[in-house]
Each structure stands twice: as C-alpha cells, then as structure tokens.
Design a protein around this motif. Structure first.
Motif, PDB file in Angstrom:
ATOM      1  N   VAL A   1       0.800  -1.227   0.000  1.00 31.45           N
ATOM      2  CA  VAL A   1       0.000   0.000   0.000  1.00 31.45           C
ATOM      3  C   VAL A   1       0.837   1.284   0.000  1.00 31.45           C
ATOM      4  CG1 VAL A   1      -1.990  -1.080   1.113  1.00 31.45           C
ATOM      5  CG2 VAL A   1      -0.200  -0.086   2.529  1.00 31.45           C
ATOM      6  N   THR A   2       2.150   1.194   0.188  1.00 31.54           N
ATOM      7  CA  THR A   2       2.959   2.407   0.317  1.00 31.54           C
ATOM      8  C   THR A   2       3.519   2.842  -1.030  1.00 31.54           C
ATOM      9  OG1 THR A   2       5.013   1.209   0.712  1.00 31.54           O
ATOM     10  CG2 THR A   2       3.646   1.672   2.647  1.00 31.54           C
ATOM     11  N   SER A   3       4.045   4.078  -1.074  1.00 31.82           N
ATOM     12  CA  SER A   3       4.617   4.590  -2.323  1.00 31.82           C
ATOM     13  C   SER A   3       5.885   3.816  -2.697  1.00 31.82           C
ATOM     14  CB  SER A   3       4.923   6.080  -2.191  1.00 31.82           C
ATOM     15  OG  SER A   3       5.828   6.315  -1.141  1.00 31.82           O
ATOM     16  N   ARG A   4       6.598   3.298  -1.707  1.00 28.25           N
ATOM     17  CA  ARG A   4       7.792   2.489  -1.993  1.00 28.25           C
ATOM     18  C   ARG A   4       7.406   1.227  -2.754  1.00 28.25           C
ATOM     19  NH1 ARG A   4      10.085  -1.784   0.595  1.00 28.25           N
ATOM     20  NH2 ARG A   4       8.684  -1.580   2.381  1.00 28.25           N
ATOM     21  N   HIS A   5       6.320   0.556  -2.300  1.00 29.56           N
ATOM     22  CA  HIS A   5       5.838  -0.639  -3.004  1.00 29.56           C
ATOM     23  C   HIS A   5       5.429  -0.300  -4.439  1.00 29.56           C
ATOM     24  CE1 HIS A   5       4.769  -2.320   1.186  1.00 29.56           C
ATOM     25  NE2 HIS A   5       5.820  -2.962   0.743  1.00 29.56           N
ATOM     26  N   LEU A   6       4.734   0.833  -4.579  1.00 28.20           N
ATOM     27  CA  LEU A   6       4.232   1.240  -5.893  1.00 28.20           C
ATOM     28  C   LEU A   6       5.405   1.539  -6.831  1.00 28.20           C
ATOM     29  CD1 LEU A   6       1.410   1.616  -7.041  1.00 28.20           C
ATOM     30  CD2 LEU A   6       1.501   4.020  -6.386  1.00 28.20           C
ATOM     31  N   ARG A   7       6.409   2.238  -6.321  1.00 26.97           N
ATOM     32  CA  ARG A   7       7.575   2.581  -7.134  1.00 26.97           C
ATOM     33  C   ARG A   7       8.312   1.313  -7.584  1.00 26.97           C
ATOM     34  NH1 ARG A   7       9.684   5.794  -3.973  1.00 26.97           N
ATOM     35  NH2 ARG A   7       9.427   7.823  -4.961  1.00 26.97           N
TER      36      ARG A   7
ATOM     37  N   GLU B   1       7.961  -3.308 -13.804  1.00 26.20           N
ATOM     38  CA  GLU B   1       7.194  -3.345 -15.051  1.00 26.20           C
ATOM     39  C   GLU B   1       8.009  -2.758 -16.206  1.00 26.20           C
ATOM     40  OE1 GLU B   1       3.956  -4.308 -17.444  1.00 26.20           O
ATOM     41  OE2 GLU B   1       4.306  -4.834 -15.350  1.00 26.20           O
ATOM     42  N   LEU B   2       8.794  -1.712 -15.918  1.00 28.53           N
ATOM     43  CA  LEU B   2       9.596  -1.072 -16.964  1.00 28.53           C
ATOM     44  C   LEU B   2      10.639  -2.021 -17.556  1.00 28.53           C
ATOM     45  CD1 LEU B   2      10.261   2.464 -15.437  1.00 28.53           C
ATOM     46  CD2 LEU B   2       8.924   1.949 -17.473  1.00 28.53           C
TER      47      LEU B   2
ATOM     48  N   ASN C   1       8.305  -4.216 -20.024  1.00 27.82           N
ATOM     49  CA  ASN C   1       7.317  -3.563 -20.877  1.00 27.82           C
ATOM     50  C   ASN C   1       7.933  -2.294 -21.464  1.00 27.82           C
ATOM     51  OD1 ASN C   1       5.063  -2.461 -22.060  1.00 27.82           O
ATOM     52  ND2 ASN C   1       3.709  -2.945 -20.356  1.00 27.82           N
ATOM     53  N   VAL C   2       8.429  -2.400 -22.706  1.00 23.73           N
ATOM     54  CA  VAL C   2       9.183  -1.281 -23.287  1.00 23.73           C
ATOM     55  C   VAL C   2       8.290  -0.143 -23.760  1.00 23.73           C
ATOM     56  CG1 VAL C   2      11.182  -2.621 -24.017  1.00 23.73           C
ATOM     57  CG2 VAL C   2       9.204  -2.481 -25.513  1.00 23.73           C
ATOM     58  N   SER C   3       6.978  -0.364 -23.870  1.00 23.18           N
ATOM     59  CA  SER C   3       6.126   0.686 -24.434  1.00 23.18           C
ATOM     60  C   SER C   3       5.521   1.596 -23.372  1.00 23.18           C
ATOM     61  CB  SER C   3       5.021   0.066 -25.298  1.00 23.18           C
ATOM     62  OG  SER C   3       4.242  -0.815 -24.542  1.00 23.18           O
ATOM     63  N   ILE C   4       5.870   1.420 -22.088  1.00 23.22           N
ATOM     64  CA  ILE C   4       5.374   2.366 -21.081  1.00 23.22           C
ATOM     65  C   ILE C   4       6.539   3.191 -20.522  1.00 23.22           C
ATOM     66  CG2 ILE C   4       3.427   0.866 -20.444  1.00 23.22           C
ATOM     67  CD1 ILE C   4       4.819   0.561 -17.699  1.00 23.22           C
ATOM     68  N   ARG C   5       6.194   4.364 -20.003  1.00 23.75           N
ATOM     69  CA  ARG C   5       7.157   5.244 -19.339  1.00 23.75           C
ATOM     70  C   ARG C   5       6.580   5.611 -17.979  1.00 23.75           C
ATOM     71  NH1 ARG C   5       8.834   4.218 -23.713  1.00 23.75           N
ATOM     72  NH2 ARG C   5       9.502   5.515 -25.449  1.00 23.75           N
ATOM     73  N   VAL C   6       7.458   5.861 -17.013  1.00 22.09           N
ATOM     74  CA  VAL C   6       7.018   6.263 -15.663  1.00 22.09           C
ATOM     75  C   VAL C   6       7.791   7.507 -15.256  1.00 22.09           C
ATOM     76  CG1 VAL C   6       6.831   5.594 -13.233  1.00 22.09           C
ATOM     77  CG2 VAL C   6       6.463   3.882 -15.012  1.00 22.09           C
ATOM     78  N   GLU C   7       7.057   8.525 -14.767  1.00 27.22           N
ATOM     79  CA  GLU C   7       7.691   9.748 -14.271  1.00 27.22           C
ATOM     80  C   GLU C   7       7.234  10.009 -12.849  1.00 27.22           C
ATOM     81  OE1 GLU C   7       6.546  12.984 -16.765  1.00 27.22           O
ATOM     82  OE2 GLU C   7       7.832  12.396 -18.442  1.00 27.22           O
ATOM     83  N   GLU C   8       8.122  10.573 -12.039  1.00 18.85           N
ATOM     84  CA  GLU C   8       7.737  11.010 -10.694  1.00 18.85           C
ATOM     85  C   GLU C   8       6.911  12.282 -10.833  1.00 18.85           C
ATOM     86  OE1 GLU C   8       9.059   9.959  -7.499  1.00 18.85           O
ATOM     87  OE2 GLU C   8      10.367   8.347  -8.187  1.00 18.85           O
ATOM     88  N   MET C   9       5.919  12.452  -9.953  1.00 23.43           N
ATOM     89  CA  MET C   9       5.136  13.687  -9.951  1.00 23.43           C
ATOM     90  C   MET C   9       5.603  14.575  -8.797  1.00 23.43           C
ATOM     91  SD  MET C   9       1.394  12.338 -11.174  1.00 23.43           S
ATOM     92  CE  MET C   9       0.763  13.972 -11.491  1.00 23.43           C
ATOM     93  N   GLU C  10       4.971  15.748  -8.655  1.00 19.60           N
ATOM     94  CA  GLU C  10       5.420  16.695  -7.631  1.00 19.60           C
ATOM     95  C   GLU C  10       5.342  16.093  -6.232  1.00 19.60           C
ATOM     96  OE1 GLU C  10       2.971  20.061  -8.306  1.00 19.60           O
ATOM     97  OE2 GLU C  10       3.879  20.495 -10.257  1.00 19.60           O
ATOM     98  N   SER C  11       4.247  15.396  -5.940  1.00 19.75           N
ATOM     99  CA  SER C  11       4.153  14.748  -4.634  1.00 19.75           C
ATOM    100  C   SER C  11       4.858  13.385  -4.724  1.00 19.75           C
ATOM    101  CB  SER C  11       2.695  14.567  -4.219  1.00 19.75           C
ATOM    102  OG  SER C  11       2.081  13.615  -5.035  1.00 19.75           O
ATOM    103  N   THR C  12       5.457  12.972  -3.622  1.00 21.74           N
ATOM    104  CA  THR C  12       6.272  11.746  -3.638  1.00 21.74           C
ATOM    105  C   THR C  12       5.431  10.480  -3.679  1.00 21.74           C
ATOM    106  OG1 THR C  12       6.330  11.835  -1.239  1.00 21.74           O
ATOM    107  CG2 THR C  12       8.193  12.810  -2.413  1.00 21.74           C
ATOM    108  N   ASP C  13       4.125  10.596  -3.463  1.00 21.59           N
ATOM    109  CA  ASP C  13       3.302   9.385  -3.400  1.00 21.59           C
ATOM    110  C   ASP C  13       2.475   9.161  -4.662  1.00 21.59           C
ATOM    111  OD1 ASP C  13       1.544  11.417  -3.079  1.00 21.59           O
ATOM    112  OD2 ASP C  13       0.981  10.944  -1.017  1.00 21.59           O
TER     113      ASP C  13
END
Length: 601
Positions: free
Chosen positions: A326-332, A338-339, A342-354
């Motif tokens: 349930v935490t942001s660490r698990h999600l990250r 997945e990256l 799965n070469v066709s997706i990209r992940v970016e951090e947003m302003e909030s850390t969660d």
C-alpha cells in the motif's frame, strides 16, 4: 545461410484467430503426446489473457517440420500492446498475416502490416474462419491487396502466397472451396516463402534481447535471436548497454524452445531464438556480443506513448483493509519492475512523492497493468486518463486515431451524432446489406475516452469499435465528455435499502445495500449535471405506533457494477478510481464535502 531454421511471427487484428492457429500447428507437429492434456489456446497462459480471450504478451514456441525448426512468435492483436508486436518483428525473417474471412482487414491489421512492410519481412497471407456463414473470402482478399498498395508495398512484397484456413479444425488449403485435410500446405508455404536466417557462424556474436523472463532458480532470463556467431554455455560475453558501455558476464545456462518446453543446450546456432541465464541487469534492446570484438546491433525503436494516467497511493479510509502493498515504496518498486519487461510504457515522478505519471499506448494497456497489480495484492488510486500533447512550430498538437465502428443499421445516425460531438470526421461508410454498417472516422484520442461504454449503452450492446493511433493534428478545442454529475456519499457507514430506495429516482446507482461507504465515495451517477451529496446510510425510524397503512415493499432497481475499464472511463478530473484486490470504488479526490469545490449544473 542457416537452412535448418525459419523464424516467423503471426500478426493479425485482435480475435482473428492467431493463438488458435498456433494451437493447431503445435498439435499437428507432434509436440504433444497422444494422451497429454492440453488447454485450449495453450499460448494464452496468463489468467487475464484466458479471461478476456485476447493475447497481451508476445510469446514464442517452436515446431519441427521435415527437419527444419520453425520458431513461431505469437503477437497481441490489440493496438495498445503494439510494443510487443514491434519487439517480436525484430526476432523474425517473415510474418504470417491472418485476416478474418468475414470482417476483413481492420485497424490493427493495418498497423501490424505497416510494421512488417517497414521491416522488409517476407509475408504469407492466411484468410481464416472460412467456415463462417457470412464469410466473403474473395472480397477480403481484394481488400488485403488494396491495403498492401495503400501502405506502399513493393512489387516483391505484393507477390505473397495466399492460403484459406479454419484454425479451429486445423485445416488450410489453396482455395476457400477446398480447405484441405490438415495444415501441411501451410507448413510447406512457410518453408518455401520465409527465407532462412542470414548470418555467419564464424562472425562475431550478435544477439539482440527482445524479451525478458524470470526464473526463481536462474534469475533473469534474456530471450533473443542470434543474428550471427554462436553462443556457448560458460562462455564470457559482453553486453552492450543502451548507453553504449560494455559489461562483461558469463553465460550460465542456455535454452532453446521446443513446443512449450525450454530445452537446455550447450551451443546456440546462428538464426535460433534462445533464452540465456547469467545476465543480471540486462534490459530489452541491448546486444549480447563477443567480449573481445564487440559488434552491437541498433537498439529497438518503439513508438511513443499517447496517453498518461496518475498512479497514487490509496488514501481512502479503507486503505490497507484488503491489500498487502500500500505504500509509495511498493508502488515505485512495482512500476520499476514493469519497466524492465514492458518497453512501451514510461514512468515519471510527480510533484508529490506518493504519485507517479504512467504513460502508455492506450486505456486498455494501462487497465491491464492496474488489473495485474491488484491481483498481486497492491492497493492504489488512479486518475482520469490524459492525452499527451506535443508542440509543433509553436502550435499545440494532439494525438489522432482512426476509429472503425461496426453497428446495426438502425443506430448509424446515433453513432455519427455521438462522434460529431467528439470532433470525429467520417472517412467512409460501408453497407454490405447484411443489416450491419461499418463506418470509419478520424477522432482525437481525447474523444475516445469514455466512448466505448456510452457507445455500447446507446447501441444496446451491438456496436464493435476498434481504433488505431495515426499521428498528431492541431488541437481541436474543447470536447464535452461526461454530461452528468455524481451521487456522493456525505457520511461513513453501511448503505441501506431504505436510503437507496429513495435515491434511485435521482440517477443510476453503482452500489447495493449492505456496502461499507465513506464520505466522498461515489455511489451513483446523478441524472443532472451537478454533483449531489446524499445520505446512503439512513435507516427507517422504528416507533411503537402502528401505521394505518402497510409499509410499502422496498423494490430496488438492480445497480450497475462497474468493471475497471468502465470506472476509468466514467471518472472526471476531480475524481479517482480506488483499486484494491477485492474492490473497485469511485471517489472524489477531496473527500470532505465542506472542502470540495462543488460541480454546478
């Protein structure tokens, strides 16, 4: 030239029978024992693939016919998983284009064929499902020729063999009238038309990594094709990273494919598709090459994503009840994992850390990722899909898609009106006088968000739609999407039949009685444009006074249970979908009603 191999990809639009044909090829090649229990569509091994009846991940298998090993790559048919198709085409020298004998070429047929023609692959055309009562093989063949010409095929590419098949019964023939007794003609066509792999066994090793797998015993496995040279177990090799650096490693295990099995071998020959172990840290698109004389291959070029969604931690009052991660660490960590594959997706951090911005090819691709995560016991909240714009000569451009809608004749006007509101332009309309009409539109990608569920509702479930990304056009202005507001719970508790009975006239409910709710949770769709805060936990007051009339029997209209895709399509910018292993809930971003900006009608 290595004549003992043929590398072949099977490409087609979704649900035209690719995986079923691979099934028949495996059975007739003698891979399985006579008494072996084999599931239908055996390559669709993922639970989600079996449930939905679609291929999501490209997978490879191999059969041996007349002493020649045929490596077969089964690819997805949905445009959202186009990255899988692009990778698969790097492994092969030829492709088998499958087209439904009734539906003909559809948007994804165009996409996969364009990629195959760009890669200069040898092609075999197979017109499948010739047993359908509405089959029209000759017209479909003419449409295929038109499509080849439209995509700029050369004279050589237009000279392709054509076979007619029924993948379910495992037959193929030269004519639709005489389909043959088995797939022997298909195997013969593969050996005749698909060239043997080029490349010299004496040249420096070149292996392009096109897929990754994981083994609990061996760690990360890299799957790729040996373009030249030979690879041996225990040999020291160099891995040319995407940044150009060279990393040395030793191959601990080497596997080739035979049917559904991986066979442990000592040497991988030029032209074969293999899996290698002992390559920690390797990623898709890198080259395994000779450590002394490195000869890197060009990295994979994958089309850019067109849609983005926010993945955030679950902040609802019910957070942590059902999921383990349930935490942001698990999600990250999960998104980073997945990256890798799965070469066709990209992940970016947003302003909030969660929260994270996840970009992909389409709603379905991201919905499959979310569904996979919830089955792995993750909890998260996702926002409304947003399209990715780009600036061209100082002007904002947005992605545009070709949309094909197949519907009953009486709903034609309704579909045209609906797409007109969403800035759609009709390109052509085909009426085969079978009671159904096929229409082709160009529509901004924004206009497709939420279209599928509305289209199915308005056409009483008879419409079939397929879309394909075409490019970018100047910004088309505002597109009105959901015209209705939401029914939002104003307090926590458990919903009651008495409260819902009095609310069902206000709109359509998404939850029944006896459901735990919290303040800010959406429990239905308001029939008016404004949001409405409602009390769904109100109980009937009991008194010791006898009523003069009998109580009215409470009859609730069945509620609409939204699945994940419907929920994602429904939400507005100020709403989120809360996804847990056992529940899908809709909620407002700001839960407290006194802090939430009101949506006015």
């Amino acid at each position: 030239m290595t004549s003992s191999f043929r590398n072949l990809a099977i490409i087609a639009h979704v649900d035209h029978g690719k995986t079923t044909l691979v099934d028949a090829m495996l059975h007739q090649s003698g891979i399985f024992r006579a008494n072996q229990q084999v599931a239908e569509r055996v390559l669709d091994s993922n639970d989600l693939e079996r449930e939905r009846g679609i291929t999501i991940l490209a997978k490879n298998t191999a059969v041996v016919y007349e002493g020649v090993k045929i490596n077969i790559v089964d690819t997805p048919g949905h445009s959202d998983f186009g990255g899988e198709v692009e990778r698969a085409l790097k492994l092969v020298d030829g492709a088998m284009l499958l087209v439904d004998a009734s539906e003909g070429p559809l948007p994804q047929t165009r996409y996969v064929l364009r990629k195959a023609l760009e890669a200069r692959l040898a092609l075999i055309v197979v017109i499948n499902k010739i047993d359908r009562p509405d089959a029209r093989p000759q017209e479909v063949l003419n449409e295929i020729y038109d499509l080849f010409i439209d995509l700029g095929a050369t004279e050589d590419q237009l000279d392709f063999p054509v076979l007619y098949s029924n993948a379910r019964t495992g037959v193929a023939g030269r004519t639709a009238e005489e389909p043959g007794a088995d797939l022997r003609l298909l195997f013969d066509a593969i050996l005749e038309s698909i060239p043997a792999p080029a490349g010299s066994p004496e040249a420096p090793l070149q292996l392009l990594v096109a897929n990754l797998d994981y083994s609990d015993y061996l760690g990360r496995l890299a799957i790729g094709r040996v373009f030249q040279g030979e690879l041996r177990t225990g040999e020291e090799v160099g891995i040319v990273k995407l940044d150009g650096s060279l990393q040395k490693t030793r191959i601990t295990k080497l596997f080739t494919f035979a049917g559904l099995e991986r066979i442990d071998v000592g040497v991988a020959q030029t032209g074969d598709i293999v899996a290698i172990a002992g390559v920690e840290g390797i990623t898709i698109g890198e080259t395994v090459t000779s450590a002394e004389t490195p000869a890197p291959l060009a990295p994979l070029q994958i089309d850019e994503p067109t849609i983005a969604m926010e993945f955030a931690i679950n902040t609802s009052p019910f957070s942590g009840r059902e999921g383990r991660f349930v935490t942001s660490r698990h999600l990250r960590e999960r998104l980073e994992k997945e990256l890798l594959t799965n070469v066709s997706i990209r992940v970016e951090e947003m302003e909030s850390t969660d929260s994270f911005r996840v970009m992909g090819r389409g709603e379905l691709q991201l919905a499959i990722l979310i569904e996979t995560m919830r089955r792995e016991a993750y909890e998260l909240a996702v926002g409304k899909p947003q399209i990715l714009t780009r600036t061209v000569n100082g002007e904002m451009h947005e992605p545009v898609e070709t949309l094909v809608v197949d519907c009953a004749e009486e709903f034609t006007g309704l579909v045209i009106e609906m797409l007109g509101i969403r800035k759609g332009q009709m390109l052509k309309m085909i009426n085969n006088h079978s009671g159904r009409v096929r229409m082709e539109f160009t529509v901004p990608s924004r206009g497709l968000i939420g279209l599928r569920s509305q289209l199915l509702t308005d056409t009483r479930g008879t419409a079939v739609m397929h879309s394909l990304f075409e490019g970018y056009i100047p910004w088309q202005g505002e597109i009105p999407l959901r015209p209705t507001g939401a029914l939002v719970a104003d307090r926590a508790g458990r919903s009651t039949a008495y409260a819902l009975y009095n609310l069902q006239e206000r709109g359509e409910l998404f939850a029944g009685p006896g459901v735990d709710v919290y303040e800010g949770m959406i429990i239905g769709e308001n029939s008016r444009p404004a949001d409405l805060d409602v009390n769904v936990v109100k109980e009937k007051k009991l008194t010791n006074m006898r009523a003069s009339t009998a109580d009215e029997a409470i009859r609730l209209v069945p509620f609409r249970a939204l699945n994940l895709e419907q929920a994602i399509e429904f939400i507005n910018d100020d709403e989120q979908v809360e996804v847990t292993p056992r529940s899908i809930r809709l909620r407002k971003r700001v839960l407290e009603s006194n802090r939430r900006p009101k949506r006015r009608g």
